[in-house]
Design an enzyme around this catalytic site. Sequence first.
Site, PDB file in Angstrom:
ATOM      1  N   HIS A   1       6.783   4.074   4.670  1.00 19.78           N
ATOM      2  CA  HIS A   1       5.510   4.534   5.232  1.00 19.78           C
ATOM      3  C   HIS A   1       5.378   4.268   6.724  1.00 19.78           C
ATOM      4  O   HIS A   1       4.365   4.604   7.323  1.00 19.78           O
ATOM      5  CB  HIS A   1       4.344   3.818   4.532  1.00 19.78           C
ATOM      6  CG  HIS A   1       4.286   2.351   4.873  1.00 19.78           C
ATOM      7  ND1 HIS A   1       5.072   1.411   4.245  1.00 19.78           N
ATOM      8  CD2 HIS A   1       3.572   1.673   5.804  1.00 19.78           C
ATOM      9  CE1 HIS A   1       4.836   0.223   4.756  1.00 19.78           C
ATOM     10  NE2 HIS A   1       3.931   0.351   5.718  1.00 19.78           N
TER      11      HIS A   1
HETATM   12  C1  UD1 Z   1      -1.053   0.187   8.031  1.00 20.54           C
HETATM   13  C2  UD1 Z   1      -0.508  -0.786   9.062  1.00 20.54           C
HETATM   14  C3  UD1 Z   1       0.945  -1.109   8.742  1.00 20.54           C
HETATM   15  C4  UD1 Z   1       1.086  -1.586   7.319  1.00 20.54           C
HETATM   16  C5  UD1 Z   1       0.448  -0.597   6.354  1.00 20.54           C
HETATM   17  C6  UD1 Z   1       0.444  -1.170   4.969  1.00 20.54           C
HETATM   18  C7  UD1 Z   1      -1.361  -0.658  11.383  1.00 20.54           C
HETATM   19  C8  UD1 Z   1      -1.074  -0.163  12.752  1.00 20.54           C
HETATM   20  N1  UD1 Z   1      -0.536  -0.213  10.417  1.00 20.54           N
HETATM   21  O1  UD1 Z   1      -0.301   1.389   8.148  1.00 20.54           O
HETATM   22  O2  UD1 Z   1       1.406  -2.125   9.608  1.00 20.54           O
HETATM   23  O3  UD1 Z   1       2.448  -1.735   7.013  1.00 20.54           O
HETATM   24  O4  UD1 Z   1      -0.922  -0.365   6.729  1.00 20.54           O
HETATM   25  O5  UD1 Z   1       0.376  -0.179   3.987  1.00 20.54           O
HETATM   26  O6  UD1 Z   1      -2.281  -1.396  11.176  1.00 20.54           O
HETATM   27  N2  UD1 Z   1      -4.646   6.554   4.145  1.00 20.54           N
HETATM   28  C9  UD1 Z   1      -5.285   6.940   2.991  1.00 20.54           C
HETATM   29  N3  UD1 Z   1      -5.928   5.981   2.271  1.00 20.54           N
HETATM   30  C10 UD1 Z   1      -5.994   4.692   2.637  1.00 20.54           C
HETATM   31  C11 UD1 Z   1      -5.350   4.315   3.816  1.00 20.54           C
HETATM   32  C12 UD1 Z   1      -4.678   5.262   4.572  1.00 20.54           C
HETATM   33  O7  UD1 Z   1      -5.270   8.094   2.606  1.00 20.54           O
HETATM   34  O8  UD1 Z   1      -6.591   3.880   1.922  1.00 20.54           O
HETATM   35  C13 UD1 Z   1      -3.898   7.563   4.934  1.00 20.54           C
HETATM   36  C14 UD1 Z   1      -4.727   8.270   5.994  1.00 20.54           C
HETATM   37  O9  UD1 Z   1      -4.284   9.588   6.066  1.00 20.54           O
HETATM   38  C15 UD1 Z   1      -4.340   7.515   7.253  1.00 20.54           C
HETATM   39  C16 UD1 Z   1      -2.898   7.145   7.001  1.00 20.54           C
HETATM   40  O10 UD1 Z   1      -2.812   6.915   5.591  1.00 20.54           O
HETATM   41  O11 UD1 Z   1      -4.478   8.309   8.395  1.00 20.54           O
HETATM   42  C17 UD1 Z   1      -2.459   5.890   7.736  1.00 20.54           C
HETATM   43  O12 UD1 Z   1      -3.327   4.787   7.506  1.00 20.54           O
HETATM   44  P1  UD1 Z   1      -3.411   3.553   8.573  1.00 20.54           P
HETATM   45  O13 UD1 Z   1      -4.230   2.463   8.010  1.00 20.54           O
HETATM   46  O14 UD1 Z   1      -3.756   4.067   9.916  1.00 20.54           O
HETATM   47  O15 UD1 Z   1      -1.942   3.074   8.706  1.00 20.54           O
HETATM   48  P2  UD1 Z   1      -0.854   2.762   7.604  1.00 20.54           P
HETATM   49  O16 UD1 Z   1       0.267   3.745   7.785  1.00 20.54           O
HETATM   50  O17 UD1 Z   1      -1.477   2.627   6.270  1.00 20.54           O
HETATM   51  N1  UDP Z   2       2.861  -2.615  -3.228  1.00 19.28           N
HETATM   52  C1  UDP Z   2       2.077  -2.326  -4.342  1.00 19.28           C
HETATM   53  N2  UDP Z   2       2.115  -1.053  -4.843  1.00 19.28           N
HETATM   54  C2  UDP Z   2       2.899  -0.081  -4.314  1.00 19.28           C
HETATM   55  C3  UDP Z   2       3.690  -0.386  -3.174  1.00 19.28           C
HETATM   56  C4  UDP Z   2       3.633  -1.665  -2.651  1.00 19.28           C
HETATM   57  O1  UDP Z   2       1.377  -3.199  -4.864  1.00 19.28           O
HETATM   58  O2  UDP Z   2       2.888   1.037  -4.825  1.00 19.28           O
HETATM   59  C5  UDP Z   2       2.791  -3.971  -2.654  1.00 19.28           C
HETATM   60  C6  UDP Z   2       4.117  -4.682  -2.493  1.00 19.28           C
HETATM   61  O3  UDP Z   2       4.440  -5.426  -3.648  1.00 19.28           O
HETATM   62  C7  UDP Z   2       3.868  -5.576  -1.289  1.00 19.28           C
HETATM   63  C8  UDP Z   2       2.872  -4.787  -0.454  1.00 19.28           C
HETATM   64  O4  UDP Z   2       2.296  -3.825  -1.334  1.00 19.28           O
HETATM   65  O5  UDP Z   2       3.243  -6.788  -1.680  1.00 19.28           O
HETATM   66  C9  UDP Z   2       3.573  -4.106   0.688  1.00 19.28           C
HETATM   67  O6  UDP Z   2       2.706  -3.237   1.315  1.00 19.28           O
HETATM   68  P1  UDP Z   2       3.177  -2.125   2.332  1.00 19.28           P
HETATM   69  O7  UDP Z   2       4.590  -1.777   2.065  1.00 19.28           O
HETATM   70  O8  UDP Z   2       2.158  -1.060   2.289  1.00 19.28           O
HETATM   71  O9  UDP Z   2       2.993  -2.840   3.740  1.00 19.28           O
HETATM   72  P2  UDP Z   2       3.932  -3.757   4.665  1.00 19.28           P
HETATM   73  O10 UDP Z   2       4.359  -4.930   3.887  1.00 19.28           O
HETATM   74  O11 UDP Z   2       5.057  -2.911   5.151  1.00 19.28           O
HETATM   75  O12 UDP Z   2       3.034  -4.101   5.799  1.00 19.28           O
END
Ligand code: UD1
Ligand code: UDP
Length: 357
Positions: A204
């Site tokens: 992601h």
């Molecule tokens: C964010 C964090 C990243 C982390 C990730 C965990 C930052 C800069 N990035 O990235 O470090 O690894 O969370 O998963 O803080 N969206 C939904 N539903 C949600 C959340 C997001 O549909 O509940 C979609 C939206 O289209 C949004 C996109 O995902 O624009 C990105 O969401 P955002 O929170 O900006 O960043 P992540 O890629 O989730």
């Molecule tokens: N995770 C989860 N369900 C999923 C994918 C990930 O519960 O479908 C959990 C995973 O076990 C880990 C955390 O989400 O604890 C990782 O989140 P993510 O990869 O979104 O973020 P990052 O760690 O890269 O910031």
Amino acid sequence: MIGIILGTRPEIIKMSPVIKECEDQGLDYFILHTGQHYSYEMDRIFFDMLNLPHPNYNLDVGSGTHASQTGKIMLGIESILSKEQPEVVLVQGDTNTVLSGSLAAAKLNIKIGHIEAGLRSFDRSMPEEINRIVSDHISDYLFAPTEMSYRQLVKEGIDPEKIFVTGNTVVDAVHQNIEIAKNKVDILKDLGLSPKEYILVTFHRAENVDVKERLEGIITGLKLIKDYFSLPIVFPIHPRTEKMIEKFDFSLEGINVIPPQGFLEFLQLEANAKFVLTDSGGLQEETCILGVPCITLRENTERPETLEVGSNVLAGVNPLTMLNHAKNVVREKSWNNPYGDGTAAKLIVDVCREVSK
Ligand code: UD1
Ligand code: UDP
């Protein structure tokens, strides 16, 4: 009083042992959710499944550009912290929630504890790297998961007195939930999978999925790996990735795409996978803890401990390199978990209790 700030899936999971420890010690604390993640399966599901108290506040900031998200979170946090006046706030990791939470607290002269301090990818094109650096340098208590992260902070001139090597709370979270998962869910049966006979994938990161060529490289690599191993590839898809695959009109045909899973289901999927391909930070750690080989779809990592013990390799997004690494990691081997013994939350809360007296 302790203010616990969180906003995304990994923060909820990694803060859960800290919240439970505050509950067990009967401490005065509140949970402030920024609403950076808001879809049920990225947010509420974790509060429900992990039996966490509902947040006392939710800013509902939602998605947006970095500046707009960070600005909205800061405004919201400022007014709540001004009202609650906690002695210390805790933030975890490297998201925009962490950056805004720590900046807002610093400006109000409220002490900050940064959980998972001292991680560095040395790649400033990652938004997370900027967030980590800023947050570490304005924090008062730096909870470094390993000696390596401790040394990094000292090298950057941070006073060693402020740094506590605690292990990573993800170990606490895995230990607390892996047995519960066995009793409560059976995702392998639900998906018709057998242990060690499938490959688990998640990705992601903005620098992978927002860049057409890199996203294409990963998808091509996954298809090569699927053909070579003749095993199902299970892919709980992050909403950002789903959005970008639609935008670039790529096909995931042949890959078993499922919605994001709850933590119990996901732990089970991870623990039983033949190996994992990911760009997630948390997965690099969890696979290391669970003894499952990990191939990281990046050129660098802020989790070098996993490379050092041999649980993880960096493959980038070149399809052939991904395949070659996959051929190599399937060999059985074991390693030591560098992330501690699952007592990080207690060590962190003990420090906070002392300073919030
Ligand atoms: C964010 C964090 C990243 C982390 C990730 C965990 C930052 C800069 N990035 O990235 O470090 O690894 O969370 O998963 O803080 N969206 C939904 N539903 C949600 C959340 C997001 O549909 O509940 C979609 C939206 O289209 C949004 C996109 O995902 O624009 C990105 O969401 P955002 O929170 O900006 O960043 P992540 O890629 O989730
Ligand atoms: N995770 C989860 N369900 C999923 C994918 C990930 O519960 O479908 C959990 C995973 O076990 C880990 C955390 O989400 O604890 C990782 O989140 P993510 O990869 O979104 O973020 P990052 O760690 O890269 O910031």
